[in-house]
Design a protein around this motif. Sequence first.
Motif, mmCIF file in Angstrom:
data_model
loop_
_atom_site.group_PDB
_atom_site.id
_atom_site.type_symbol
_atom_site.label_atom_id
_atom_site.label_comp_id
_atom_site.label_asym_id
_atom_site.label_seq_id
_atom_site.Cartn_x
_atom_site.Cartn_y
_atom_site.Cartn_z
ATOM 1 N N SER A 75 44.139 41.099 42.753
ATOM 2 C CA SER A 75 44.666 41.277 41.409
ATOM 3 C C SER A 75 44.593 39.930 40.696
ATOM 4 O O SER A 75 44.960 38.898 41.269
ATOM 5 C CB SER A 75 46.115 41.761 41.473
ATOM 6 O OG SER A 75 46.674 41.844 40.177
ATOM 7 N N CYS A 76 44.091 39.941 39.461
ATOM 8 C CA CYS A 76 43.978 38.703 38.695
ATOM 9 C C CYS A 76 43.609 39.030 37.251
ATOM 10 O O CYS A 76 43.226 40.158 36.931
ATOM 11 C CB CYS A 76 42.928 37.769 39.301
ATOM 12 S SG CYS A 76 41.258 38.449 39.275
ATOM 13 N N LEU A 77 43.712 38.039 36.402
ATOM 14 C CA LEU A 77 43.239 38.184 35.030
ATOM 15 C C LEU A 77 41.713 38.173 35.014
ATOM 16 O O LEU A 77 41.082 37.592 35.910
ATOM 17 C CB LEU A 77 43.785 37.047 34.160
ATOM 18 C CG LEU A 77 45.292 37.061 33.880
ATOM 19 C CD1 LEU A 77 45.708 35.775 33.170
ATOM 20 C CD2 LEU A 77 45.686 38.279 33.050
ATOM 21 N N PRO A 78 41.099 38.802 34.024
ATOM 22 C CA PRO A 78 39.633 38.839 33.975
ATOM 23 C C PRO A 78 38.993 37.451 34.048
ATOM 24 O O PRO A 78 37.950 37.287 34.683
ATOM 25 C CB PRO A 78 39.353 39.508 32.624
ATOM 26 C CG PRO A 78 40.545 40.365 32.382
ATOM 27 C CD PRO A 78 41.708 39.609 32.940
ATOM 28 N N SER A 79 39.606 36.471 33.424
ATOM 29 C CA SER A 79 39.027 35.123 33.418
ATOM 30 C C SER A 79 39.067 34.465 34.793
ATOM 31 O O SER A 79 38.325 33.508 35.047
ATOM 32 C CB SER A 79 39.761 34.240 32.402
ATOM 33 O OG SER A 79 41.148 34.192 32.696
ATOM 34 N N ASP A 80 39.921 34.969 35.689
ATOM 35 C CA ASP A 80 40.043 34.391 37.029
ATOM 36 C C ASP A 80 39.291 35.181 38.094
ATOM 37 O O ASP A 80 39.294 34.791 39.265
ATOM 38 C CB ASP A 80 41.526 34.318 37.436
ATOM 39 C CG ASP A 80 42.313 33.328 36.596
ATOM 40 O OD1 ASP A 80 41.725 32.316 36.171
ATOM 41 O OD2 ASP A 80 43.517 33.576 36.353
ATOM 42 N N LEU A 81 38.649 36.283 37.711
ATOM 43 C CA LEU A 81 37.993 37.138 38.699
ATOM 44 C C LEU A 81 36.803 36.406 39.321
ATOM 45 O O LEU A 81 35.846 36.046 38.642
ATOM 46 C CB LEU A 81 37.512 38.429 38.037
ATOM 47 C CG LEU A 81 36.813 39.428 38.960
ATOM 48 C CD1 LEU A 81 37.781 39.960 40.017
ATOM 49 C CD2 LEU A 81 36.214 40.575 38.155
ATOM 50 N N PRO A 82 36.834 36.190 40.656
ATOM 51 C CA PRO A 82 35.709 35.511 41.298
ATOM 52 C C PRO A 82 34.583 36.494 41.604
ATOM 53 O O PRO A 82 34.823 37.680 41.841
ATOM 54 C CB PRO A 82 36.328 34.968 42.595
ATOM 55 C CG PRO A 82 37.407 35.950 42.915
ATOM 56 C CD PRO A 82 37.933 36.463 41.595
ATOM 57 N N GLU A 83 33.366 35.998 41.615
ATOM 58 C CA GLU A 83 32.225 36.832 41.982
ATOM 59 C C GLU A 83 32.300 37.200 43.463
ATOM 60 O O GLU A 83 31.916 38.287 43.862
ATOM 61 C CB GLU A 83 30.927 36.092 41.682
ATOM 62 C CG GLU A 83 29.669 36.888 41.950
ATOM 63 C CD GLU A 83 28.420 36.121 41.575
ATOM 64 O OE1 GLU A 83 27.403 36.272 42.286
ATOM 65 O OE2 GLU A 83 28.453 35.374 40.585
ATOM 66 N N PHE A 84 32.801 36.267 44.264
ATOM 67 C CA PHE A 84 33.027 36.504 45.693
ATOM 68 C C PHE A 84 34.059 35.494 46.178
ATOM 69 O O PHE A 84 34.413 34.549 45.467
ATOM 70 C CB PHE A 84 31.725 36.367 46.499
ATOM 71 C CG PHE A 84 31.096 35.001 46.420
ATOM 72 C CD1 PHE A 84 31.474 33.980 47.295
ATOM 73 C CD2 PHE A 84 30.136 34.715 45.458
ATOM 74 C CE1 PHE A 84 30.909 32.721 47.221
ATOM 75 C CE2 PHE A 84 29.559 33.444 45.362
ATOM 76 C CZ PHE A 84 29.945 32.453 46.252
ATOM 77 N N ILE A 85 34.561 35.704 47.404
ATOM 78 C CA ILE A 85 35.511 34.785 48.021
ATOM 79 C C ILE A 85 34.854 34.193 49.265
ATOM 80 O O ILE A 85 34.449 34.931 50.172
ATOM 81 C CB ILE A 85 36.826 35.493 48.395
ATOM 82 C CG1 ILE A 85 37.523 35.994 47.119
ATOM 83 C CG2 ILE A 85 37.750 34.561 49.175
ATOM 84 C CD1 ILE A 85 38.754 36.840 47.386
ATOM 85 N N ALA A 86 34.723 32.881 49.302
ATOM 86 C CA ALA A 86 34.096 32.197 50.431
ATOM 87 C C ALA A 86 35.107 32.057 51.572
ATOM 88 O O ALA A 86 36.252 31.673 51.355
ATOM 89 C CB ALA A 86 33.581 30.817 50.001
ATOM 90 N N VAL A 87 34.654 32.377 52.778
ATOM 91 C CA VAL A 87 35.507 32.292 53.967
ATOM 92 C C VAL A 87 34.804 31.429 55.008
ATOM 93 O O VAL A 87 33.724 31.777 55.481
ATOM 94 C CB VAL A 87 35.803 33.687 54.545
ATOM 95 C CG1 VAL A 87 36.711 33.570 55.763
ATOM 96 C CG2 VAL A 87 36.446 34.584 53.494
#
Length: 208
Positions: free
Chosen positions: A133-145
């Motif tokens: 869950s996040c604001l549109p401006s904070d939406l990441p394309e992916f999350i690096a692990v």
Amino acid sequence: MQFVAFERAKQGTGASRRLRNGGKTPGIVYGGAAAPQLIEVDHNALWHALKKEAFHSSVLDMELAGQTSKVLLRDVQYHPFKQLVLHVDFQRVDEKTKLHMKVPLHFSGAEESPAVKVDKCMVNPIVNELDVSCLPSDLPEFIAVDLSKLEKGSSLHLKDIKLPKGVTAVVRGSQKNPALVAVVPPAVEVEAAPAAPAADAKGKKGKK
């Protein structure tokens, strides 16, 4: 990512079939303050866009009737056996309203981890995407692990990874810290027991 859509006046099975025959895909845009709007999109351009991970998990710029608006891909209907997109749904994005999205997890570093490099374990991802869950401006394309610190007998849980700024994980049920990656020990190689010496087929002749 940006794509171009066109207004669609007619609806119904016949109209949609004619659109597809003409190389277009029918769709709809809904959400926000405006009423749902019927659209059509170039099928080939859409087909190639759908192959890109970012098209499924990013805020998209949709150009429609000379105006650009922010949307999310919400649903795609494919033909059961043809390479054909039957219908596509987009949702308008409000910059001040938090989104609930599935974001891909990109794993790296497993081959350099002690679990793999030293103990010859296998590193198996349990999930490949995460509800956030996040604001549109904070939406990441992916999350690096990063998996380079994994050791034999360990596993990687949600609380072990660092989420991007403004992003929170959405967890359901009683499991508040679900496992994301499992470390599997190497299979034990059991050496086959040596075969018993074959008995002398002829046997020893007894004395008369």
